[in-house]
Structures are given as structure tokens and as C-alpha cells.
Write a protein that holds these residues in place. Sequence first.
Motif, PDB file in Angstrom:
ATOM      1  N   VAL A   1      45.682  54.168  34.462  1.00  0.00           N
ATOM      2  CA  VAL A   1      45.975  52.913  35.162  1.00  0.00           C
ATOM      3  C   VAL A   1      47.322  52.386  34.661  1.00  0.00           C
ATOM      4  O   VAL A   1      47.499  52.188  33.467  1.00  0.00           O
ATOM      5  N   PRO A   2      48.297  52.155  35.549  1.00  0.00           N
ATOM      6  CA  PRO A   2      49.589  51.617  35.124  1.00  0.00           C
ATOM      7  C   PRO A   2      49.420  50.272  34.442  1.00  0.00           C
ATOM      8  O   PRO A   2      48.518  49.491  34.796  1.00  0.00           O
ATOM      9  N   ALA A   3      50.263  50.005  33.470  1.00  0.00           N
ATOM     10  CA  ALA A   3      50.136  48.774  32.678  1.00  0.00           C
ATOM     11  C   ALA A   3      50.120  47.528  33.556  1.00  0.00           C
ATOM     12  O   ALA A   3      49.355  46.586  33.305  1.00  0.00           O
ATOM     13  N   GLU A   4      50.943  47.527  34.624  1.00  0.00           N
ATOM     14  CA  GLU A   4      51.039  46.322  35.448  1.00  0.00           C
ATOM     15  C   GLU A   4      49.795  46.078  36.302  1.00  0.00           C
ATOM     16  O   GLU A   4      49.640  44.998  36.877  1.00  0.00           O
ATOM     17  N   HIS A   5      48.899  47.063  36.372  1.00  0.00           N
ATOM     18  CA  HIS A   5      47.690  46.903  37.189  1.00  0.00           C
ATOM     19  C   HIS A   5      46.409  46.850  36.349  1.00  0.00           C
ATOM     20  O   HIS A   5      45.323  46.701  36.909  1.00  0.00           O
ATOM     21  N   ARG A   6      46.532  46.984  35.044  1.00  0.00           N
ATOM     22  CA  ARG A   6      45.328  47.062  34.206  1.00  0.00           C
ATOM     23  C   ARG A   6      44.493  45.801  34.264  1.00  0.00           C
ATOM     24  O   ARG A   6      43.258  45.856  34.295  1.00  0.00           O
ATOM     25  N   GLU A   7      45.128  44.655  34.289  1.00  0.00           N
ATOM     26  CA  GLU A   7      44.373  43.397  34.309  1.00  0.00           C
ATOM     27  C   GLU A   7      43.565  43.279  35.600  1.00  0.00           C
ATOM     28  O   GLU A   7      42.380  42.918  35.574  1.00  0.00           O
ATOM     29  N   ALA A   8      44.198  43.614  36.737  1.00  0.00           N
ATOM     30  CA  ALA A   8      43.494  43.523  38.022  1.00  0.00           C
ATOM     31  C   ALA A   8      42.333  44.504  38.084  1.00  0.00           C
ATOM     32  O   ALA A   8      41.242  44.164  38.557  1.00  0.00           O
ATOM     33  N   VAL A   9      42.549  45.724  37.589  1.00  0.00           N
ATOM     34  CA  VAL A   9      41.479  46.726  37.589  1.00  0.00           C
ATOM     35  C   VAL A   9      40.331  46.279  36.691  1.00  0.00           C
ATOM     36  O   VAL A   9      39.154  46.411  37.041  1.00  0.00           O
ATOM     37  N   ALA A  10      40.671  45.724  35.528  1.00  0.00           N
ATOM     38  CA  ALA A  10      39.638  45.249  34.602  1.00  0.00           C
ATOM     39  C   ALA A  10      38.799  44.144  35.235  1.00  0.00           C
ATOM     40  O   ALA A  10      37.579  44.083  35.033  1.00  0.00           O
TER      41      ALA A  10
ATOM     42  N   HIS B   1      30.361  41.530  45.390  1.00  0.00           N
ATOM     43  CA  HIS B   1      31.128  41.206  46.589  1.00  0.00           C
ATOM     44  C   HIS B   1      32.522  40.712  46.220  1.00  0.00           C
ATOM     45  O   HIS B   1      33.483  40.960  46.951  1.00  0.00           O
ATOM     46  N   VAL B   2      32.626  40.033  45.092  1.00  0.00           N
ATOM     47  CA  VAL B   2      33.936  39.622  44.592  1.00  0.00           C
ATOM     48  C   VAL B   2      34.758  40.859  44.251  1.00  0.00           C
ATOM     49  O   VAL B   2      35.963  40.927  44.529  1.00  0.00           O
ATOM     50  N   ALA B   3      34.094  41.860  43.665  1.00  0.00           N
ATOM     51  CA  ALA B   3      34.776  43.102  43.305  1.00  0.00           C
ATOM     52  C   ALA B   3      35.299  43.818  44.541  1.00  0.00           C
ATOM     53  O   ALA B   3      36.418  44.343  44.539  1.00  0.00           O
ATOM     54  N   ILE B   4      34.489  43.847  45.601  1.00  0.00           N
ATOM     55  CA  ILE B   4      34.919  44.508  46.838  1.00  0.00           C
ATOM     56  C   ILE B   4      36.172  43.839  47.394  1.00  0.00           C
ATOM     57  O   ILE B   4      37.152  44.505  47.758  1.00  0.00           O
ATOM     58  N   LYS B   5      36.147  42.524  47.442  1.00  0.00           N
ATOM     59  CA  LYS B   5      37.287  41.785  47.979  1.00  0.00           C
ATOM     60  C   LYS B   5      38.529  41.990  47.117  1.00  0.00           C
ATOM     61  O   LYS B   5      39.639  42.193  47.637  1.00  0.00           O
ATOM     62  N   ALA B   6      38.355  41.965  45.790  1.00  0.00           N
ATOM     63  CA  ALA B   6      39.495  42.141  44.887  1.00  0.00           C
ATOM     64  C   ALA B   6      40.075  43.547  44.993  1.00  0.00           C
ATOM     65  O   ALA B   6      41.297  43.731  44.977  1.00  0.00           O
TER      66      ALA B   6
END
Length: 235
Positions: A92-101, A115-120
Motif C-alpha cells: 500500500v503506497p504511503a499516501e493511501h495507507r491511512e484511507a486503507v486502514a 456499509h461505511v467501508a463499502i462507501k469509503a
Amino acid sequence: MTQVVTIALAADGRSWVDGTELKTASDGTLASARAIALEEVRRLAQKRRRPVRVDATDPDGARWLFLVDADGQVHEPEAAPLLPDDPDAYEVPAEHREAVAEVIAAIAGGQGREHVAIKAARQMEEDLAARHGQGHPYVLRALELRAHAVYVCGMPSIGCELYLDAAEGWRLLGSPAQRDALQRAYALWHRIDDEPSAGTVWLGQRLVDALRQGGPQAQSAIRAVLAQIDRLRLE
């Protein structure tokens, strides 16, 4: 290891990349020959989905060393350690790790947060596609993350379909990640029993078509899906 691509230029508008002559610049200038060669290197980097080192030689013998990344951007050679060499996006690229987490935490949190996870995850797909282009490995990984969130929400048929979409994307990239996505689609399709759907047979046939691209090693999985399709048609 970052691959090396050679460029040779002639003053009359001709250019070569790795020894293959490209089209001659229409205006016969060195600047246009250089642009044509650079565009070819960008195409190679995008196809290989990883940075390439470039060793370019001008007509006067001067050499130019630089890097072209998978998005076609040009960098100084010293940037090599900073560029991702992960064409299948396993890291996971550093700039996307927070969003993936955040997506993973929402999936694990339960209590309707799936459902929040699906939307995110969907939003992440759209943002990554806008930045890197549809079909980029980062986009496909976000799609797989959404597929998992959908499954956890109790919708294995939709999760299966999304994994099949990801598998097709990996196939177009020539990536071994296609097999992983197909395995997950196969596992979810066999969990649709408690979710009757008019599209289950159609989805099974789509899975079979995708598995057939996997070669002889997929034959047992294909037989299992076809047997289940036959049972569903009899019900």
C-alpha cells in the motif's frame, strides 16, 4: 531491479529505442526525435508497470541518464530508491495507507459499519482512477477491498462479481494477481447458496469463462462450478 532502456538519436530526426528504429520526426529535427523516443519509453514504462532507467545518447555523443516512472513522469537517476517498483500493488503506497486502514477498520468494526467501508472503498476507487487512470493496479486493489467489504455485508454474489471485475483488470495488465482475484471470486460464488438470485447461474457462467483463461490448472474449479450450475438449473 529497474530495467534499462537505451535511446539513440540522430540529428536528422531519426531515433532508436533499445535498437529499434522509431518513426522519423516529420520536421527532421533533433528535438522532435527526442520527443518521439521519450514517448516510446513512457509507453514501455506504463506497459511494464514499473520505472525504467534511460540511457540516452545524442548525435554528438553526449549521454543523458534519467528515470521514467509507470505514470510517464521523468525523474533524476537518484530518485530510483524513492519510486515504487511494485507493478501489482502488493504494497500500500504511503499516501493511501491511512484511507486503507480506515476501510479495514470499518469492515472489522461490525455493527453496520461495513456499509461505511463499502462507501469509503468506492470513493477510494474513484479518487485513484482520477489520479492514475482506470485500470491502474491501485484502482484494482481498491476494487478488491470493496469486494471484501460487500461480502462481509452478506452479499457474496456482488462480492464475487466485483472480484471478477478485478480479475479482468489484472488480466489486461498481464498480472499474476489475476489468479488471486479469481480464487476469491470462486470462493464467494460457492457461498451464494443462502442468497437466492436470478443472476446466480449467469454469474457462475461468467466465473467459468474467466477460469478458462487460467489454463489446465483451473479445470477442477471449472468442473465444480459447472456441476453447481446444473444443480441450480434443476431447482
